[in-house]
Design a protein around this motif. Structure first.
Motif, PDB file in Angstrom:
ATOM      1  N   LYS A  24      26.073 -23.894  -4.962  1.00  0.00           N
ATOM      2  CA  LYS A  24      26.792 -23.386  -6.136  1.00  0.00           C
ATOM      3  C   LYS A  24      28.230 -23.014  -5.811  1.00  0.00           C
ATOM      4  CE  LYS A  24      24.991 -20.493  -9.037  1.00  0.00           C
ATOM      5  NZ  LYS A  24      24.270 -19.340  -9.632  1.00  0.00           N
ATOM      6  N   LEU A  25      28.463 -22.565  -4.578  1.00  0.00           N
ATOM      7  CA  LEU A  25      29.786 -22.086  -4.190  1.00  0.00           C
ATOM      8  C   LEU A  25      30.525 -23.061  -3.276  1.00  0.00           C
ATOM      9  CD1 LEU A  25      28.793 -18.372  -3.434  1.00  0.00           C
ATOM     10  CD2 LEU A  25      29.842 -19.282  -5.508  1.00  0.00           C
ATOM     11  N   ALA A  26      30.114 -24.295  -3.286  1.00  0.00           N
ATOM     12  CA  ALA A  26      30.678 -25.296  -2.376  1.00  0.00           C
ATOM     13  C   ALA A  26      32.189 -25.463  -2.519  1.00  0.00           C
ATOM     14  CB  ALA A  26      29.984 -26.640  -2.585  1.00  0.00           C
ATOM     15  N   ASN A  27      32.743 -25.141  -3.665  1.00  0.00           N
ATOM     16  CA  ASN A  27      34.172 -25.379  -3.878  1.00  0.00           C
ATOM     17  C   ASN A  27      35.042 -24.129  -3.757  1.00  0.00           C
ATOM     18  OD1 ASN A  27      33.394 -24.105  -6.225  1.00  0.00           O
ATOM     19  ND2 ASN A  27      34.647 -25.386  -7.557  1.00  0.00           N
ATOM     20  N   ILE A  28      34.510 -23.000  -3.290  1.00  0.00           N
ATOM     21  CA  ILE A  28      35.340 -21.779  -3.277  1.00  0.00           C
ATOM     22  C   ILE A  28      36.542 -21.899  -2.353  1.00  0.00           C
ATOM     23  CG2 ILE A  28      33.565 -20.173  -4.066  1.00  0.00           C
ATOM     24  CD1 ILE A  28      33.360 -19.113  -1.217  1.00  0.00           C
ATOM     25  N   LYS A  29      36.434 -22.681  -1.304  1.00  0.00           N
ATOM     26  CA  LYS A  29      37.595 -22.866  -0.431  1.00  0.00           C
ATOM     27  C   LYS A  29      38.709 -23.585  -1.191  1.00  0.00           C
ATOM     28  CE  LYS A  29      37.608 -22.972   4.485  1.00  0.00           C
ATOM     29  NZ  LYS A  29      37.211 -23.578   5.712  1.00  0.00           N
ATOM     30  N   ASN A  30      38.350 -24.551  -1.993  1.00  0.00           N
ATOM     31  CA  ASN A  30      39.348 -25.276  -2.786  1.00  0.00           C
ATOM     32  C   ASN A  30      39.900 -24.417  -3.908  1.00  0.00           C
ATOM     33  OD1 ASN A  30      38.956 -27.561  -1.216  1.00  0.00           O
ATOM     34  ND2 ASN A  30      37.371 -28.366  -2.554  1.00  0.00           N
ATOM     35  N   VAL A  31      39.045 -23.657  -4.562  1.00  0.00           N
ATOM     36  CA  VAL A  31      39.471 -22.785  -5.667  1.00  0.00           C
ATOM     37  C   VAL A  31      40.305 -21.636  -5.112  1.00  0.00           C
ATOM     38  CG1 VAL A  31      38.656 -21.238  -7.495  1.00  0.00           C
ATOM     39  CG2 VAL A  31      37.512 -23.431  -7.111  1.00  0.00           C
ATOM     40  N   GLY A  32      39.868 -21.052  -4.006  1.00  0.00           N
ATOM     41  CA  GLY A  32      40.642 -20.024  -3.329  1.00  0.00           C
ATOM     42  C   GLY A  32      40.360 -18.591  -3.747  1.00  0.00           C
ATOM     43  N   TYR A  33      39.355 -18.379  -4.560  1.00  0.00           N
ATOM     44  CA  TYR A  33      38.988 -17.018  -4.979  1.00  0.00           C
ATOM     45  C   TYR A  33      37.554 -17.043  -5.506  1.00  0.00           C
ATOM     46  CZ  TYR A  33      39.849 -18.729  -9.707  1.00  0.00           C
ATOM     47  OH  TYR A  33      39.805 -19.464 -10.867  1.00  0.00           O
ATOM     48  N   LEU A  34      37.016 -15.849  -5.756  1.00  0.00           N
ATOM     49  CA  LEU A  34      35.689 -15.713  -6.351  1.00  0.00           C
ATOM     50  C   LEU A  34      35.804 -15.056  -7.718  1.00  0.00           C
ATOM     51  CD1 LEU A  34      33.675 -14.260  -3.327  1.00  0.00           C
ATOM     52  CD2 LEU A  34      33.526 -16.588  -4.238  1.00  0.00           C
ATOM     53  N   GLU A  59      36.797  -8.345 -13.200  1.00  0.00           N
ATOM     54  CA  GLU A  59      37.018  -9.775 -12.991  1.00  0.00           C
ATOM     55  C   GLU A  59      38.386 -10.004 -12.342  1.00  0.00           C
ATOM     56  OE1 GLU A  59      35.856 -13.472 -12.651  1.00  0.00           O
ATOM     57  OE2 GLU A  59      34.584 -12.180 -13.865  1.00  0.00           O
ATOM     58  N   TYR A  60      39.402  -9.339 -12.885  1.00  0.00           N
ATOM     59  CA  TYR A  60      40.767  -9.494 -12.370  1.00  0.00           C
ATOM     60  C   TYR A  60      40.866  -9.038 -10.915  1.00  0.00           C
ATOM     61  CZ  TYR A  60      45.741  -8.700 -11.615  1.00  0.00           C
ATOM     62  OH  TYR A  60      47.007  -8.700 -11.086  1.00  0.00           O
ATOM     63  N   ASN A  61      40.338  -7.852 -10.602  1.00  0.00           N
ATOM     64  CA  ASN A  61      40.429  -7.323  -9.250  1.00  0.00           C
ATOM     65  C   ASN A  61      39.630  -8.172  -8.267  1.00  0.00           C
ATOM     66  OD1 ASN A  61      41.556  -5.332  -7.522  1.00  0.00           O
ATOM     67  ND2 ASN A  61      39.533  -4.386  -7.361  1.00  0.00           N
ATOM     68  N   THR A  62      38.495  -8.685  -8.704  1.00  0.00           N
ATOM     69  CA  THR A  62      37.690  -9.561  -7.845  1.00  0.00           C
ATOM     70  C   THR A  62      38.483 -10.806  -7.481  1.00  0.00           C
ATOM     71  OG1 THR A  62      35.617  -8.761  -8.785  1.00  0.00           O
ATOM     72  CG2 THR A  62      35.560 -10.918  -7.712  1.00  0.00           C
ATOM     73  N   ARG A  63      39.079 -11.431  -8.481  1.00  0.00           N
ATOM     74  CA  ARG A  63      39.851 -12.650  -8.222  1.00  0.00           C
ATOM     75  C   ARG A  63      41.044 -12.345  -7.321  1.00  0.00           C
ATOM     76  NH1 ARG A  63      42.354 -17.332 -12.127  1.00  0.00           N
ATOM     77  NH2 ARG A  63      43.690 -18.176 -10.502  1.00  0.00           N
ATOM     78  N   LEU A  64      41.814 -11.333  -7.664  1.00  0.00           N
ATOM     79  CA  LEU A  64      43.009 -10.988  -6.900  1.00  0.00           C
ATOM     80  C   LEU A  64      42.666 -10.651  -5.449  1.00  0.00           C
ATOM     81  CD1 LEU A  64      46.094 -10.390  -7.096  1.00  0.00           C
ATOM     82  CD2 LEU A  64      45.457  -8.026  -7.560  1.00  0.00           C
ATOM     83  N   THR A  65      41.647  -9.835  -5.254  1.00  0.00           N
ATOM     84  CA  THR A  65      41.266  -9.387  -3.911  1.00  0.00           C
ATOM     85  C   THR A  65      40.748 -10.541  -3.064  1.00  0.00           C
ATOM     86  OG1 THR A  65      40.764  -7.201  -4.798  1.00  0.00           O
ATOM     87  CG2 THR A  65      39.838  -7.727  -2.640  1.00  0.00           C
ATOM     88  N   THR A  66      39.847 -11.341  -3.613  1.00  0.00           N
ATOM     89  CA  THR A  66      39.298 -12.446  -2.822  1.00  0.00           C
ATOM     90  C   THR A  66      40.359 -13.512  -2.564  1.00  0.00           C
ATOM     91  OG1 THR A  66      38.350 -13.516  -4.803  1.00  0.00           O
ATOM     92  CG2 THR A  66      36.904 -12.048  -3.520  1.00  0.00           C
ATOM     93  N   GLU A  67      41.232 -13.732  -3.517  1.00  0.00           N
ATOM     94  CA  GLU A  67      42.309 -14.709  -3.328  1.00  0.00           C
ATOM     95  C   GLU A  67      43.227 -14.272  -2.179  1.00  0.00           C
ATOM     96  OE1 GLU A  67      44.978 -17.348  -6.343  1.00  0.00           O
ATOM     97  OE2 GLU A  67      44.899 -15.201  -6.766  1.00  0.00           O
ATOM     98  N   LEU A  68      43.580 -13.011  -2.159  1.00  0.00           N
ATOM     99  CA  LEU A  68      44.429 -12.466  -1.102  1.00  0.00           C
ATOM    100  C   LEU A  68      43.723 -12.546   0.254  1.00  0.00           C
ATOM    101  CD1 LEU A  68      47.156 -11.084  -0.588  1.00  0.00           C
ATOM    102  CD2 LEU A  68      46.037  -8.901  -1.054  1.00  0.00           C
ATOM    103  N   ALA A  69      42.457 -12.176   0.299  1.00  0.00           N
ATOM    104  CA  ALA A  69      41.699 -12.216   1.557  1.00  0.00           C
ATOM    105  C   ALA A  69      41.567 -13.646   2.073  1.00  0.00           C
ATOM    106  CB  ALA A  69      40.310 -11.599   1.362  1.00  0.00           C
TER     107      ALA A  69
END
Length: 176
Positions: A24-34, A59-69
């Motif tokens: 299900k999460l195979a593309n998170i590296k390409n997307v760059g966030y969760l 939702e916003y903080n999750t995306r921002l935080t995971t994208e930065l990490a």
């Protein structure tokens, strides 16, 4: 049992729940966030107990935080960033990173740590509890070294250590 016996004698096998989530999460590296729902799916793998805390992440903080990490190349900084999310401590942060890149990141786990300590590959925290950031870095380094030596992923090393710990368990279960 020696490290070599564990690595050669314990078959690497992922539970179906984790294999499904990998797919299900195979593309998170390409997307760059969760997304928040993806984050919660991952965190439930490590522990469902703090679910009420995980839910506090927007939702916003999750995306921002995971994208930065995910964007930084510094493992220490990745861990710091991810632990800014509600309910996320070092073991949970490592679980997020393992789903992001299982080649490089093992899940930080008490059982695997205890096996590394028994094998004298780490020297601190024999009980594997209340990990410090320095121990997380050492864990990654040791696991990656083993992975390189045996030509496998960091996840495969950690999972074998975990499975060996379960198979050789002589003390009561950690959690009832």
């Amino acid at each position: 049992m020696t490290l070599d016996q564990i690595m050669k004698g314990i078959q690497y096998k992922e539970p179906e729940q984790i294999k499904t989530l990998f797919n299900k999460l195979a593309n998170i590296k390409n997307v760059g966030y969760l997304t928040k729902s993806q984050l919660i799916s991952i965190l439930r793998i490590k522990s469902g107990r703090p679910l009420n805390h995980y839910q506090k992440n927007t939702e916003y903080n999750t995306r921002l935080t995971t994208e930065l990490a995910f964007a930084t190349n510094n493992d220490r900084l990745k861990m710091h960033i991810l632990t800014s999310l509600y309910g996320v401590r070092y073991p949970a942060a490592s679980t997020i990173l393992m789903f992001y890149d299982r080649n490089r990141f093992p899940i930080i786990d008490i059982r695997a740590w205890k096996q590394l300590h028994r094998l004298e590959l780490v020297s601190t925290n024999p009980g594997g509890i209340n990990f410090r950031l320095e121990e997380c870095e050492e864990y990654f380094k040791v696991i990656r070294g083993i992975a390189k030596e045996y030509g496998c992923t960091a996840r495969a090393v950690e999972k074998r250590l975990y499975d060996y710990s379960i198979l050789s368990q002589t003390e009561p279960r950690l959690y009832l």
